[in-house]
Design a protein around this motif. Structure first.
Motif, PDB file in Angstrom:
ATOM      1  N   ASP A  23      -9.797  -1.912   5.366  1.00 34.30           N
ATOM      2  CA  ASP A  23     -10.431  -0.825   4.613  1.00 34.30           C
ATOM      3  C   ASP A  23      -9.428  -0.327   3.584  1.00 34.30           C
ATOM      4  N   GLN A  24      -9.857   0.532   2.705  1.00 31.19           N
ATOM      5  CA  GLN A  24      -8.974   1.010   1.627  1.00 31.19           C
ATOM      6  C   GLN A  24      -8.343   2.347   1.992  1.00 31.19           C
ATOM      7  N   LYS A  25      -8.286   2.625   3.282  1.00 26.90           N
ATOM      8  CA  LYS A  25      -7.885   3.947   3.749  1.00 26.90           C
ATOM      9  C   LYS A  25      -6.410   4.260   3.485  1.00 26.90           C
ATOM     10  N   TYR A  26      -5.606   3.208   3.371  1.00 25.45           N
ATOM     11  CA  TYR A  26      -4.157   3.427   3.345  1.00 25.45           C
ATOM     12  C   TYR A  26      -3.536   3.238   1.960  1.00 25.45           C
ATOM     13  N   ILE A  27      -2.443   3.983   1.699  1.00 21.63           N
ATOM     14  CA  ILE A  27      -1.510   3.613   0.648  1.00 21.63           C
ATOM     15  C   ILE A  27      -0.650   2.534   1.299  1.00 21.63           C
ATOM     16  N   LYS A  28      -0.769   1.316   0.809  1.00 17.39           N
ATOM     17  CA  LYS A  28      -0.228   0.187   1.559  1.00 17.39           C
ATOM     18  C   LYS A  28       1.129  -0.243   0.998  1.00 17.39           C
ATOM     19  N   ARG A 319      -0.962   9.720   8.528  1.00 18.38           N
ATOM     20  CA  ARG A 319      -1.367  10.412   7.298  1.00 18.38           C
ATOM     21  C   ARG A 319      -1.777   9.449   6.191  1.00 18.38           C
ATOM     22  N   GLY A 320      -1.986   8.186   6.524  1.00 15.58           N
ATOM     23  CA  GLY A 320      -2.571   7.246   5.562  1.00 15.58           C
ATOM     24  C   GLY A 320      -1.579   6.494   4.695  1.00 15.58           C
ATOM     25  N   VAL A 321      -0.276   6.503   5.063  1.00 12.23           N
ATOM     26  CA  VAL A 321       0.695   5.726   4.281  1.00 12.23           C
ATOM     27  C   VAL A 321       1.342   4.693   5.201  1.00 12.23           C
ATOM     28  N   GLU A 343       2.096   6.153  -9.083  1.00 12.94           N
ATOM     29  CA  GLU A 343       1.166   7.041  -8.378  1.00 12.94           C
ATOM     30  C   GLU A 343       1.324   6.870  -6.853  1.00 12.94           C
ATOM     31  N   GLN A 344       1.413   5.613  -6.418  1.00 19.08           N
ATOM     32  CA  GLN A 344       1.583   5.359  -4.974  1.00 19.08           C
ATOM     33  C   GLN A 344       2.892   5.964  -4.472  1.00 19.08           C
ATOM     34  N   MET A 345       3.961   5.831  -5.278  1.00 15.21           N
ATOM     35  CA  MET A 345       5.263   6.327  -4.832  1.00 15.21           C
ATOM     36  C   MET A 345       5.255   7.858  -4.774  1.00 15.21           C
ATOM     37  N   ASP A 346       4.527   8.486  -5.697  1.00 14.75           N
ATOM     38  CA  ASP A 346       4.468   9.951  -5.659  1.00 14.75           C
ATOM     39  C   ASP A 346       3.746  10.432  -4.399  1.00 14.75           C
ATOM     40  N   ILE A 347       2.674   9.738  -4.018  1.00 18.32           N
ATOM     41  CA  ILE A 347       1.967  10.122  -2.783  1.00 18.32           C
ATOM     42  C   ILE A 347       2.891   9.879  -1.582  1.00 18.32           C
TER      43      ILE A 347
END
Ligand code: PMP
Length: 360
Positions: A23-28, A319-321, A343-347
């Motif tokens: 699924d697309q739930k995670y910052i992978k 928490r999704g990361v 953007e991913q790194m900021d999250i």
């Protein structure tokens, strides 16, 4: 385990790849993939090749291997032909072929104690012994420790999972220190700021360089890797390939590989962006109190002096990361984090800040 499994595989502990949630739930940020899509036209080329899926793929990978040899000649200054390259189903496949072809009881595999986790699995799978040489205190490979290693050497440069790179001169010290043994230099992450050892192929006959399209070239899902070496070593590897799976590259992946090589500027631009994002992430992490190895790869290896590595991994995942944690000697305090888009790194940094505050 069924009662039919061959006794030689009874104790085999397979490699455990990073999680691939569907699924697309995670910052992978756990398997060092590229955050950028494949190069322009690559997908169209693969789709076009799919029109002829009733035919077997070219077992010689002629178009792709010629393009690749030309590219490698350009970057190394050597005159390489397609007989100097073997193309494989991910670089894992050429690494396995190298264990099959060049390791035995008389030639054990030799590699660092902290490195790519598949090396000991390939050794076990092929029933060959291996010896691990410890990294130093700062988690660096010490080239002098590999002189006269008396085995087939596997050196990831930059190293997994530390990201620390050896200079070309340091790699040369290892190659020159083992004139009667093959040195396999695994350059999966070389495009993110390290020096490739490709030019050394002009000077040494005991060198096999392995690279991949999975990281800098955004094709992890297509499974494409390669080895570069003397014609004789490539011929040995082809003997293994042709004795296992001559059609190891499917037609769509072959076409996608050509598309990537026709867009070198795109690959280069993406690598530069990853390096910028890595430096940015490193600065922020240091400000948060993290200790880092000196990475030249598309990931960083970090530990916090007060907070347990395994707990950071678990809390980030909740928490999704997704990041990568290895519960192994000398690594348990660390986490490996892929460098993604800004953007991913900021999250990642924001969530990590919250996690650290909570766990401290
Ligand atoms: N070598 C190293 C050091 C790696 O980290 C990886 C990725 N897991 C590989 C080789 C294999 O990558 P691939 O099979 O996708 O080319």
């Amino acid at each position: 385990m069924s009662r039919f499994l061959s006794s030689k595989y009874k104790d085999l502990e397979p490699y455990v790849p990073g999680e691939q949630p569907q699924d697309q739930k995670y910052i992978k940020l756990n398997t060092n993939e590229s955050p950028f899509p494949p190069a322009p036209d690559t997908v169209a080329k693969a789709a076009e090749a799919a029109q002829r899926l009733q035919l077997y793929s070219d077992p010689d990978c002629r178009v792709l291997s010629e393009k690749l040899a030309k590219h490698l000649s350009d970057v190394s200054g050597l005159d390489l032909t397609r007989e100097n390259v073997i193309i494989t189903n991910g670089s894992d496949e050429v690494l396995n072929f190298a264990f099959m072809a060049f390791c035995s009881n008389e030639k054990p595999a030799v590699f660092p104690d902290i490195t790519y986790g598949f090396y000991p699995v390939f050794a076990d799978m092929n029933g060959v012994p291996y010896r691990e040489i410890p990294l130093d205190e700062s988690l660096k490979i010490v080239p002098a420790d590999y002189t006269c290693a008396k085995g087939t050497l596997f050196i990831a440069n930059p190293n997994a999972h530390t990201g620390v790179a050896l200079s070309r001169d340091e790699v040369e010290e290892i190659i020159a220190g083992n004139p009667d043994d093959l040195v396999v230099v695994d350059e999966a992450y070389v495009d993110f700021g390290a020096e490739s050892s490709l030019p050394l192929l002009g000077k040494y006959d005991n060198l096999l360089i392995v690279q991949t399209f999975s990281k800098s070239r955004s094709l992890a899902g297509a499974r494409l890797g390669f080895g570069v070496s003397s014609k004789e070593i490539i011929s040995d590897l082809n003997t293994i390939r042709n004795s296992t799976n001559p059609y190891n590259i499917n037609s769509m992946t072959m076409a996608a590989g050509v598309g990537v090589l026709e867009n070198e500027a795109y690959t280069k631009k993406n690598c530069e962006q990853i390096i910028v994002n890595r430096r940015y992430t490193e600065e922020q992490l240091k400000a948060m109190g993290f200790e880092l190895t000196d990475s030249s790869a598309n990931f960083i290896f970090m530990k916090h002096p007060e907070v347990d590595g395994g707990s950071i991994y678990e809390e980030m995942k909740r928490r999704g990361v997704l990041i990568r944690h290895f519960n192994k000697p000398r690594m348990a305090q660390y986490n490996r984090v892929t460098i993604g888009s800004r953007e991913q790194m900021d999250i990642f940094l924001k969530v990590l800040g919250e996690v650290i505050e909570e766990l401290k």
